[in-house]
Motif scaffolding. Sequence first.
Motif, PDB file in Angstrom:
ATOM      1  N   ALA A  86       0.791  -1.087  -0.018  1.00  0.00           N
ATOM      2  CA  ALA A  86      -0.023  -0.171  -0.103  1.00  0.00           C
ATOM      3  C   ALA A  86       1.009   1.356  -0.144  1.00  0.00           C
ATOM      4  O   ALA A  86       0.769   2.271  -0.598  1.00  0.00           O
ATOM      5  CB  ALA A  86      -0.985   0.020   1.419  1.00  0.00           C
ATOM      6  N   GLY A  87       1.874   1.280   0.722  1.00  0.00           N
ATOM      7  CA  GLY A  87       2.795   2.192   0.773  1.00  0.00           C
ATOM      8  C   GLY A  87       3.458   2.636  -0.460  1.00  0.00           C
ATOM      9  O   GLY A  87       3.606   3.853  -1.095  1.00  0.00           O
TER      10      GLY A  87
ATOM     11  N   GLY B 123       2.248   1.720  -3.237  1.00  0.00           N
ATOM     12  CA  GLY B 123       1.174   2.229  -4.238  1.00  0.00           C
ATOM     13  C   GLY B 123       0.849   3.766  -4.158  1.00  0.00           C
ATOM     14  O   GLY B 123       1.004   4.465  -4.842  1.00  0.00           O
ATOM     15  N   ILE B 124       0.931   4.363  -2.809  1.00  0.00           N
ATOM     16  CA  ILE B 124       0.654   5.667  -2.558  1.00  0.00           C
ATOM     17  C   ILE B 124       2.167   6.576  -2.932  1.00  0.00           C
ATOM     18  O   ILE B 124       1.980   7.538  -3.759  1.00  0.00           O
ATOM     19  CB  ILE B 124       0.824   5.822  -1.010  1.00  0.00           C
ATOM     20  CG1 ILE B 124      -0.718   5.262  -0.729  1.00  0.00           C
ATOM     21  CG2 ILE B 124       0.832   7.403  -0.663  1.00  0.00           C
ATOM     22  CD1 ILE B 124      -0.763   5.305   0.787  1.00  0.00           C
TER      23      ILE B 124
ATOM     24  N   ILE C 201       1.615   6.834  -6.781  1.00  0.00           N
ATOM     25  CA  ILE C 201       0.747   8.101  -6.958  1.00  0.00           C
ATOM     26  C   ILE C 201       1.324   9.398  -6.826  1.00  0.00           C
ATOM     27  O   ILE C 201       1.110  10.233  -7.662  1.00  0.00           O
ATOM     28  CB  ILE C 201      -0.790   7.846  -6.254  1.00  0.00           C
ATOM     29  CG1 ILE C 201      -1.406   6.642  -6.782  1.00  0.00           C
ATOM     30  CG2 ILE C 201      -1.525   8.823  -6.361  1.00  0.00           C
ATOM     31  CD1 ILE C 201      -2.519   6.164  -5.782  1.00  0.00           C
ATOM     32  N   THR C 202       2.083   9.831  -5.681  1.00  0.00           N
ATOM     33  CA  THR C 202       2.819  10.837  -5.527  1.00  0.00           C
ATOM     34  C   THR C 202       3.941  11.298  -6.650  1.00  0.00           C
ATOM     35  O   THR C 202       3.671  12.233  -6.932  1.00  0.00           O
ATOM     36  CB  THR C 202       3.361  10.674  -4.136  1.00  0.00           C
ATOM     37  OG1 THR C 202       2.327  10.210  -3.192  1.00  0.00           O
ATOM     38  CG2 THR C 202       3.867  11.810  -3.690  1.00  0.00           C
TER      39      THR C 202
ATOM     40  N   ALA D  27       7.531  11.378  -2.880  1.00  0.00           N
ATOM     41  CA  ALA D  27       7.349   9.907  -3.147  1.00  0.00           C
ATOM     42  C   ALA D  27       8.526   9.030  -2.725  1.00  0.00           C
ATOM     43  O   ALA D  27       8.222   7.936  -2.236  1.00  0.00           O
ATOM     44  CB  ALA D  27       7.237   9.707  -4.823  1.00  0.00           C
TER      45      ALA D  27
ATOM     46  N   ILE E 295       8.200   8.545   1.068  1.00  0.00           N
ATOM     47  CA  ILE E 295       7.202   7.565   1.288  1.00  0.00           C
ATOM     48  C   ILE E 295       7.591   6.080   0.835  1.00  0.00           C
ATOM     49  O   ILE E 295       7.303   5.155   1.443  1.00  0.00           O
ATOM     50  CB  ILE E 295       5.630   7.870   0.462  1.00  0.00           C
ATOM     51  CG1 ILE E 295       5.464   9.474   0.898  1.00  0.00           C
ATOM     52  CG2 ILE E 295       4.724   6.723   0.387  1.00  0.00           C
ATOM     53  CD1 ILE E 295       4.169  10.038   0.075  1.00  0.00           C
TER      54      ILE E 295
ATOM     55  N   ALA F  87       7.768   2.823   3.252  1.00  0.00           N
ATOM     56  CA  ALA F  87       7.064   1.646   2.788  1.00  0.00           C
ATOM     57  C   ALA F  87       7.639   0.569   2.890  1.00  0.00           C
ATOM     58  O   ALA F  87       7.430  -0.697   3.183  1.00  0.00           O
ATOM     59  CB  ALA F  87       6.432   2.031   1.655  1.00  0.00           C
TER      60      ALA F  87
END
Length: 145
Positions: free
Chosen positions: A13-14, A16-17, A20-21, A30, A33, A37
């Motif tokens: 999930a991290g 993926g975020i 997106i960032t 990014a 993050i 993650a």
Amino acid sequence: MIAETVCSAVSAAGLGIAAITAYRRRFLAAARIAAYALVPVGLVMTGIVDWLADTAFSPMAWAGFGVLGASWLLFATTRAVERRRAGTRKERKAARSAARREAVAPAAPASSPGKGSRPAAGPAPASRSEDDFGDIEAILKKHGI
């Protein structure tokens, strides 16, 4: 087994975020993050997660945490008592040695007024409250009040 699955899901999930960032052209955020993650997967790979899971269900480990808590409580209590007293051990030792030196040193002879000495000139000093009001009046006059 469940802990490894949860850590893998959190990492996915991290990441993926982070993707997106990065798509929004915030590459520095990014990368940060993504770094966060990857931590859970790293913990699983090093075996720390297994160790934590074994520790969580071990009565001996909980007893150890209790002993550590008691130790911390003793440290904190002794530090608080030390602060309420005259300070640290070094300060008390220095104070004792200074007191011993004063007790051993001979007292200075009382000086009597001789030919070369003059009595203090001027009136007797005013009381403290009058000095305080004089200072306040001087400040007020300086500012034109």
